[in-house]
Write an enzyme that holds these catalytic residues in place. Structure first.
Site, PDB file in Angstrom:
ATOM      1  N   SER A 188       0.925  -1.326   0.025  1.00  0.00           N
ATOM      2  CA  SER A 188       0.160   0.048   0.100  1.00  0.00           C
ATOM      3  C   SER A 188       0.856   1.194  -0.055  1.00  0.00           C
ATOM      4  O   SER A 188       2.164   1.194   0.374  1.00  0.00           O
ATOM      5  CB  SER A 188      -0.946  -0.216   1.226  1.00  0.00           C
ATOM      6  OG  SER A 188      -1.454   1.312   1.562  1.00  0.00           O
ATOM      7  N   SER A 217      29.885  45.247  -3.458  1.00  0.00           N
ATOM      8  CA  SER A 217      28.928  46.231  -3.673  1.00  0.00           C
ATOM      9  C   SER A 217      28.737  46.669  -5.088  1.00  0.00           C
ATOM     10  O   SER A 217      29.866  46.694  -5.885  1.00  0.00           O
ATOM     11  CB  SER A 217      29.436  47.382  -2.654  1.00  0.00           C
ATOM     12  OG  SER A 217      28.547  48.605  -2.902  1.00  0.00           O
TER      13      SER A 217
END
Length: 468
Positions: A142, A320
């Site tokens: 199952s 940056s």
């Protein structure tokens, strides 16, 4: 496009004949569009499920409930899937309703159609004389036993991979600890000056964090070896040979090289998913440790001119779009983000596990998705932190020593000789004037210069001692 007709009890559908999955997988494709992450995106889960199916076929053949020829074809097809073939056919979304039925049927359909082709049949040519996804591939099974068992098999395998990666990280941290054992640095508590330590001590402690997590992961693997194969629908074993549970575990252990055993109570095992909560808790603990290591290194690296600058991280990328020359501690940061994902996954796993109702937990797909993501992201985080931060990390002994010599925290070493009150008074004056604590102590005539130098020698503050 060539098609074939497949049906289930809801109705008939046209399926692209190039696809190995069938009607139930197709319905799941239509119903579940949640994450964009499919069963096939987790190859270790596909492999575990195929191993389960192979073991089931072998057990059923041994017990005489499945024709040996059919079982042999299913095993050969499973071997191909285990080897990584047909990964693009496992298409259902990881997050789904139905307790994992769609995933189980996706495997059943693909496995059956691969085996049919190997038999010289066409895809979808299901029948009692050929192969059928439910009657043969899913025999004595199952979703309610194959799905949680496959999660456990996959989790065990990935925890082993995670352990291997953590062992490398532990070794690299300990290597730095040995290299830097003589570099004096300032210890800090609550981000304030405390007493001296060494950079080596810091990294050996980091290594010990990982050692502890490795031990905990070993403990977490054990409940993953207790499976409910043979429980079928709710744990009663309906439609299953009485000897199947032991037989399938025997074959699965031989296939995987891992000793799996039947759960002692299949009713409990089919509805109780708290073992996954336990594993997730260990993963969360590891995430806390990795994040702490990464953040401490990030802080020690701060600068380069106005921060601590005790260590220097390898330069990975410009930091940056506006500030030239800026380099950010991106590896430490991404490690933190990854760990926060694990914290969130732990919450998901806890809630999904708690939602077990009566004889089944229908929310297991949420557990599988979150648990697998946690293991994978931690493995990647450990590797990334080691390869791109720890290996190339450099020490700055001069900055470390200057922080110690200019610290007020070293006044603690004077306590045994002059007492807490006098030491506190010295600390206050040092903070107000900027003078060094040793100079203030000498000016006040509390101790001789020789005594002060001995007490405030950073090397004399690194282990237990008492001076009268």
């Amino acid at each position: 496009m060539a098609t074939r007709k497949e049906h289930d009890f809801i109705g008939e559908l046209e399926i692209d004949d190039s696809k190995y999955y069938g009607v139930q997988s197709f319905r799941a494709l239509e119903n579940f569009k949640m994450t964009g992450r499919t069963f096939g995106d987790y190859p270790f889960f596909v492999k575990a499920f195929a191993q389960i199916k192979k073991a089931a076929a072998m057990a059923n053949a041994e017990l005489g409930v499945l024709d040996k020829t059919k079982a042999d074809y299913l095993c050969k097809a499973a071997d191909r899937i285990i080897a990584g073939e047909f990964s693009d056919q496992f298409v259902v979304d990881m997050v789904q309703g139905g307790a994992g039925t769609s995933t189980n049927m996706n495997m059943n359909e693909v496995l059956t159609n691969v085996a049919l082709e190997m038999m010289g049949k066409k895809k979808g040519e299901y029948g009692p004389d050929t192969l059928h996804p439910n009657d043969h591939t899913n025999l004595a099974q199952s979703t309610n036993d194959t799905y949680p068992s496959s999660i456990k098999v996959a989790t065990y395998a990935k925890l082993c991979d995670l352990q291997a990666e953590l062992e490398k990280l532990e070794a690299e941290l300990n290597k730095k600890g040995q290299e830097w054992k003589d570099i004096i640095k300032m210890g800090r508590t609550e981000l304030e000056d405390a007493v001296p330590t060494t950079l080596g001590n810091t990294f050996k402690a980091f290594g010990h964090y990982i050692k502890n997590s490795l031990k905990q992961l070993e403990l977490a693997k054990e409940p993953m070896t207790h499976l409910n194969m043979g429980a079928t629908a709710i744990g009663t074993g309906i439609n299953c040979h009485p000897d199947y549970k032991d037989c399938v575990e025997k074959h699965l252990s031989a296939i995987t090289g891992i000793k799996f055993i039947p759960s002692t109570n299949f009713i409990a095992a089919t509805q109780d998913t708290a073992d996954f909560v336990f594993v997730s808790g260990v993963l969360k603990s590891l995430a806390v440790r990795l994040s702490k290591i990464a953040n401490d290194i990030r802080l020690m690296n701060s600068g380069p001119r106005t921060g601590l600058s005790e260590v220097e991280l390898p330069k990975m990328q410009p930091g940056s779009s506006i500030m030239p020359g800026k380099v950010n501690p991106v590896i430490c940061e991404v490690t933190g983000v990854a760990c926060y994902e694990v914290f969130g996954n732990d919450t998901t796993i806890t809630h999904c596990s708690e939602r077990a109702e009566f004889e089944l937990n229908a929310f297991e797909p949420g557990i599988a998705y979150a648990l697998f993501n946690s293991i994978v992201i931690l493995e990647n985080a450990a590797r990334t932190l080691r390869e791109r931060a720890i290996v190339g990390l450099k020490a700055n002994p001069e900055a470390c020593l200057n922080h110690v010599l200019n610290s007020v925290g070293i006044v603690t070493a004077l306590n045994p000789a002059i007492g807490y009150e006098k030491s506190a008074s010295i600390a206050k004056e040092a903070l107000e004037t900027g003078k060094r604590v040793g100079d203030i102590c000498f000016e006040r005539g509390y101790l001789s210069r020789e005594e002060i130098d001995k007490l405030l020698d950073p090397k004399n503050m690194l282990d237990p001692r008492m001076t009268k």
